[in-house]
Design an enzyme around this catalytic site. Structure first.
Site, PDB file in Angstrom:
ATOM      1  N   GLY A  13       0.778  -1.242   0.000  1.00 28.62           N
ATOM      2  CA  GLY A  13       0.000   0.000   0.000  1.00 28.62           C
ATOM      3  C   GLY A  13       0.804   1.284   0.000  1.00 28.62           C
ATOM      4  O   GLY A  13       0.326   2.313   0.468  1.00 28.62           O
ATOM      5  N   SER A  14       2.009   1.255  -0.568  1.00 31.00           N
ATOM      6  CA  SER A  14       2.775   2.509  -0.585  1.00 31.00           C
ATOM      7  C   SER A  14       2.114   3.552  -1.489  1.00 31.00           C
ATOM      8  O   SER A  14       2.178   4.751  -1.216  1.00 31.00           O
ATOM      9  CB  SER A  14       4.233   2.264  -0.993  1.00 31.00           C
ATOM     10  OG  SER A  14       4.326   1.876  -2.330  1.00 31.00           O
ATOM     11  N   LEU A  93      -8.251  -8.914 -11.898  1.00 35.06           N
ATOM     12  CA  LEU A  93      -8.929  -8.211 -12.995  1.00 35.06           C
ATOM     13  C   LEU A  93     -10.286  -7.704 -12.534  1.00 35.06           C
ATOM     14  O   LEU A  93     -10.994  -8.402 -11.814  1.00 35.06           O
ATOM     15  CB  LEU A  93      -9.139  -9.156 -14.184  1.00 35.06           C
ATOM     16  CG  LEU A  93      -7.951  -9.410 -15.105  1.00 35.06           C
ATOM     17  CD1 LEU A  93      -8.350 -10.389 -16.205  1.00 35.06           C
ATOM     18  CD2 LEU A  93      -7.427  -8.119 -15.713  1.00 35.06           C
ATOM     19  N   HIS A 110       0.572   1.032 -13.364  1.00 35.77           N
ATOM     20  CA  HIS A 110       1.334  -0.173 -13.701  1.00 35.77           C
ATOM     21  C   HIS A 110       2.811   0.196 -13.831  1.00 35.77           C
ATOM     22  O   HIS A 110       3.148   1.185 -14.474  1.00 35.77           O
ATOM     23  CB  HIS A 110       0.807  -0.768 -15.007  1.00 35.77           C
ATOM     24  CG  HIS A 110       1.488  -2.045 -15.368  1.00 35.77           C
ATOM     25  ND1 HIS A 110       1.185  -3.247 -14.750  1.00 35.77           N
ATOM     26  CD2 HIS A 110       2.482  -2.311 -16.253  1.00 35.77           C
ATOM     27  CE1 HIS A 110       1.969  -4.197 -15.248  1.00 35.77           C
ATOM     28  NE2 HIS A 110       2.760  -3.659 -16.162  1.00 35.77           N
TER      29      HIS A 110
HETATM   30  C1  GRF Z   1       2.880  -0.828  -7.736  1.00 39.41           C
HETATM   31  O1  GRF Z   1       4.134  -1.021  -8.310  1.00 39.41           O
HETATM   32  C2  GRF Z   1       1.838  -0.641  -8.791  1.00 39.41           C
HETATM   33  O2  GRF Z   1       2.330  -0.051  -9.940  1.00 39.41           O
HETATM   34  C3  GRF Z   1       1.417  -2.059  -9.082  1.00 39.41           C
HETATM   35  O3  GRF Z   1       1.457  -2.707  -7.843  1.00 39.41           O
HETATM   36  C4  GRF Z   1       2.411  -2.068  -6.996  1.00 39.41           C
HETATM   37  C5  GRF Z   1       1.747  -1.755  -5.681  1.00 39.41           C
HETATM   38  O4  GRF Z   1       2.679  -1.363  -4.723  1.00 39.41           O
HETATM   39  N1  GRF Z   1       0.153  -2.082  -9.774  1.00 39.41           N
HETATM   40  P1  GRF Z   1       2.198  -0.747  -3.326  1.00 39.41           P
HETATM   41  O5  GRF Z   1       1.324  -1.794  -2.634  1.00 39.41           O
HETATM   42  O6  GRF Z   1       1.413   0.505  -3.615  1.00 39.41           O
HETATM   43  O7  GRF Z   1       3.428  -0.469  -2.556  1.00 39.41           O
END
Ligand code: GRF
Length: 194
Positions: A13-14, A93, A110
């Site tokens: 969840g960063s 999805l 992404h």
């Molecule tokens: C991110 O790299 C995002 O692009 C991808 O999943 C990852 C999630 O990372 N879809 P976080 O949980 O927000 O740290």
């Protein structure tokens, strides 16, 4: 114009945190009205609790398929007047129920320059392919895997001294500024393709 948004996440969840922080700092004119999480116990739940964001966390196995749990999500979104959904590491999805309920109102981030390297482990895919340029894409969600109209992209250079870890750090640093900034632009423009 402020907007109620929901963030969908399954992991650390960063990006959720970056969105919450941007709201707090007045850089994103939105209210994070709900976190939707399909992995009970994921660290993102802790972040939501700390930020005072309501959580709808569910176990997909307790439902009779995607349409069933998406109806449950839809109910939660409606109860909180959510207008826009930001996927942030939601490893699933989106199905017909939510696509129809939120046409052109679901955004994804992404970690590659789409259409290159869709799907899982995009950073690893880029690293293994030996490309010198990868990056971050923000796009509208359709029924495909990381398809849908591209809203914005930012590039990250891969040097010969880089490792997967250093590339990941660079990609994430960009994600944490690009996602809130793009959401802000969408909200300001009434959610149209930039
Ligand atoms: C991110 O790299 C995002 O692009 C991808 O999943 C990852 C999630 O990372 N879809 P976080 O949980 O927000 O740290």
């Amino acid at each position: 114009m402020s907007m109620n948004i929901a963030v969908f996440a399954s992991g650390s969840g960063s990006n959720f945190q970056a969105i919450v922080d941007a709201v707090k700092q007045g850089e994103l004119d939105a209210k994070v009205a709900l976190l939707v999480c399909d992995k009970p116990g994921a660290y993102v739940e802790e972040r939501a609790k700390a930020a005072g964001v309501p959580v709808f966390c569910f176990n997909p196995k307790s439902y009779n398929g995607k349409a069933d749990f998406e109806q449950a999500i839809r109910k939660e979104l409606k109860a909180r007047d959510v207008e826009l959904i930001a996927l942030a590491g939601y490893m699933r999805l989106i199905g017909e129920v939510l696509l129809h309920a939120y046409p052109r109102r679901i955004i994804n981030i992404h970690p590659s320059l789409l259409p290159a390297f869709p799907g899982l482990d995009a950073i690893g895919q880029a690293f293994d392919a030996g490309v010198k340029l990868t990056g971050v894409t923000i796009h509208f969600v359709d029924e495909g895997m990381d398809t849908g109209p591209i809203i914005d992209q930012e590039a990250v250079r891969i040097h010969h001294t880089d490792t997967r870890e250093t590339v990941q750090k660079k990609v994430q640093a960009i994600e944490h500024t690009l996602y809130p900034a793009t959401l802000q632009q969408l909200i300001a423009k009434g959610v149209e393709v930039l």
